[in-house]
Design an enzyme around this catalytic site. Structure first.
Site, PDB file in Angstrom:
ATOM      1  CB  CYS A   1      30.317  56.779  41.232  1.00 36.38           C
ATOM      2  SG  CYS A   1      29.664  56.217  42.819  1.00 36.38           S
TER       3      CYS A   1
ATOM      4  CG  ASP B   1      24.768  61.684  45.322  1.00 37.87           C
ATOM      5  OD1 ASP B   1      25.679  61.439  44.526  1.00 37.87           O
ATOM      6  OD2 ASP B   1      24.235  60.828  46.052  1.00 37.87           O
TER       7      ASP B   1
HETATM    8  C1  RUB Z   1      26.688  57.349  44.637  1.00 39.61           C
HETATM    9  C2  RUB Z   1      26.806  58.407  43.600  1.00 39.61           C
HETATM   10  C3  RUB Z   1      25.926  58.276  42.393  1.00 39.61           C
HETATM   11  C4  RUB Z   1      24.658  59.098  42.627  1.00 39.61           C
HETATM   12  C5  RUB Z   1      23.610  58.863  41.548  1.00 39.61           C
HETATM   13  O1  RUB Z   1      27.333  57.701  45.848  1.00 39.61           O
HETATM   14  O2  RUB Z   1      27.505  59.387  43.749  1.00 39.61           O
HETATM   15  O3  RUB Z   1      26.578  58.766  41.254  1.00 39.61           O
HETATM   16  O4  RUB Z   1      24.095  58.765  43.867  1.00 39.61           O
HETATM   17  O5  RUB Z   1      23.181  57.522  41.585  1.00 39.61           O
HETATM   18  P1  RUB Z   1      27.286  56.678  47.091  1.00 39.61           P
HETATM   19  P2  RUB Z   1      21.711  57.128  41.057  1.00 39.61           P
HETATM   20  O6  RUB Z   1      27.822  55.378  46.604  1.00 39.61           O
HETATM   21  O7  RUB Z   1      28.142  57.330  48.124  1.00 39.61           O
HETATM   22  O8  RUB Z   1      25.837  56.593  47.533  1.00 39.61           O
HETATM   23  O9  RUB Z   1      21.671  57.602  39.632  1.00 39.61           O
HETATM   24  O10 RUB Z   1      21.655  55.636  41.173  1.00 39.61           O
HETATM   25  O11 RUB Z   1      20.724  57.825  41.901  1.00 39.61           O
END
Ligand code: RUB
Length: 325
Positions: A130, A199
C-alpha cells in the site's frame, strides 16, 4: 456546516484524501477552519459548530483510529478551554490544538524514520504494501544512509496505492520493483525485511492495515523474514482496552468490477474489505515515535498515551479506575 468542512469530509470518504496520518491531520485542519471561520456569537453556538463538524468527520471512514484520536485530542482541549466561559479563548485554543496535532504528527514521522532505519541493515531488500507515509519514512531514511538495496512495492488492488509508493521511492532514487499483490510470496525469498504502516493497533498488538497485509505477514513469517509495522502513537486504539473491536470498512463493489459486470451477473456478490488484521504472532516490531516495541508490549504504551482519553470519553473506565484506587 462550512462548505470547506463538507468538502474535506467528502474527500476523506471518497479517498481523495487517504492514508491514516493524512486523514488525521486533515481532520484537525477542518476543526481549525471551523474556529477560524465561525461566526458564532456565543460559546454555546461555537461548541455546537465544532461538535457538528467533529461528528461529520468521524462518520467518513470507520477503520483508521487516527481520525477519532485526532478529533478527540482537539475536542478535549476545546472542552477544557470552554470551561473558562470565553468564546475568544476557546476559538484560539481550537486553532492551537489543531496546529499542535499537525506539527507533532509530522515530527512523529521523522522520528519513526530515524528509529526504523536503525533496524535496516546494509544491503537489505525491503518489501512494502500500500502507501504508508510512516513506512516510506523508514525506507527513505535507510536509503539515505545507503542501506537499501532495493524495494518490492505491491500495487495494492483495487485502488493501486502501491503505484504512489513506487513513484515516491523512485523519485528519491530508490530502486523499486512494482509487483502484483499475489506475487508477494514469490518474491519473499529475495526480501530481508517487510515494512508496512498501520490504520489501527489493538491492545493485543494486532495491526489493522490495508487488506493484503496479513497475507504478506504470513508469507514473511513462513520465510523467516522480519515484519515491521511503522505507526505513530495516535494509531493506537484506546477503545480496544475496553474490549471494543475495530470495524473493518467494506467499500463499494465498483472499486473491484465495473457497473456492467454487476448488472450482467446479479447473483455474484463482490466483497471489498479495505483492511485486514495481522495477528501479533506475525509481527516482529512496531516502530513508533515513542520507541520500538514488540507487539506484545504495545498495551503498556497505549495506557501511557491514552489514559486521559479513556478517563474522559469512557465513563465506565473511570468507574473502574476509582474502584481500583
Ligand atoms: C492506507 C493504508 C496505510 C495506512 C498507514 O489505506 O492502509 O498503510 O493508512 O498510512 P487507504 P500512513 O488508502 O485505504 O487510506 O502511514 O500514511 O498513516
Amino acid at each position: 456546516m462550512l462548505p470547506e468542512v463538507e468538502k474535506i469530509a467528502d474527500d476523506i470518504r471518497t479517498m481523495r484524501i487517504r492514508g491514516a496520518a493524512r486523514i488525521a491531520r486533515t481532520a484537525a485542519e477542518a476543526l481549525r477552519i471551523v474556529a477560524e471561520k465561525s461566526e458564532a456569537k456565543t460559546l454555546d453556538g461555537f461548541m455546537k459548530e465544532i461538535n457538528q463538524a467533529a461528528h461529520l468527520l468521524l462518520s467518513t471512514r470507520p477503520t483508521a483510529v487516527s481520525l477519532p484520536n485526532a478529533v478527540n485530542y482537539v475536542l478535549s482541549r476545546v472542552r477544557k478551554a470552554a470551561e473558562s466561559g470565553s468564546l475568544k479563548e476557546t476559538r484560539w485554543e481550537t486553532i492551537r490544538a489543531a496546529n499542535d496535532f499537525i506539527e507533532s504528527s509530522l515530527r512523529a514521522l521523522d522520528i519513526i524514520g530515524e528509529l526504523g532505519a536503525r533496524r535496516i541493515k546494509h544491503g537489505d531488500v525491503v518489501m512494502t504494501h500500500c502507501n504508508s507515509s510512516a513506512a516510506i519514512s523508514v525506507i527513505l531514511k535507510a536509503a539515505e544512509q545507503g542501506k537499501v538495496e532495493e524495494v518490492y512495492a505491491t500495487e495494492t488492488r483495487p485502488r493501486f496505492q502501491g503505484r504512489l509508493t513506487a513513484r515516491q521511492l523512485a523519485e528519491k532514487g530508490v530502486k523499486v520493483n512494482l509487483i502484483v499483490d499475489s506475487a508477494a510470496r514469490y518474491f519473499m525469498n529475495e526480501v530481508d525485511r517487510v515494512v508496512v504502516g498501520a490504520d489501527a493497533v489493538a491492545v493485543n498488538g494486532a495491526v489493522v492495515n490495508k487488506v493484503g497485509t496479513s497475507m504478506i505477514a504470513l508469507a514473511a513469517h513462513e520465510a523467516r523474514v522480519r515484519f515491521y509495522v511503522a505507526a505513530e502513537t495516535y494509531k493506537l486504539s484506546p477503545s480496544t482496552i475496553l474490549g471494543e473491536l475495530i470495524e473493518i470498512e467494506e467499500r463499494p463493489a465498483t472499486e473491484v468490477v465495473d457497473e456492467e459486470f454487476l448488472r450482467k451477473y446479479p447473483n455474484i456478490r463482490v466483497r471489498n474489505p479495505a483492511f485486514d488484521i495481522t495477528p501479533p504472532e506475525y509481527i516482529d516490531l512496531i516502530i513508533t515515535n515513542k520507541g520500538v516495541y514488540p507487539p506484545q508490549a504495545i498495551a503498556m504504551l497505549m495506557r501511557e498515551e491514552f489514559e486521559w482519553i479513556l478517563e474522559e470519553l469512557y465513563p465506565e473506565y473511570r468507574v473502574r479506575l476509582v474502584e481500583e484506587e
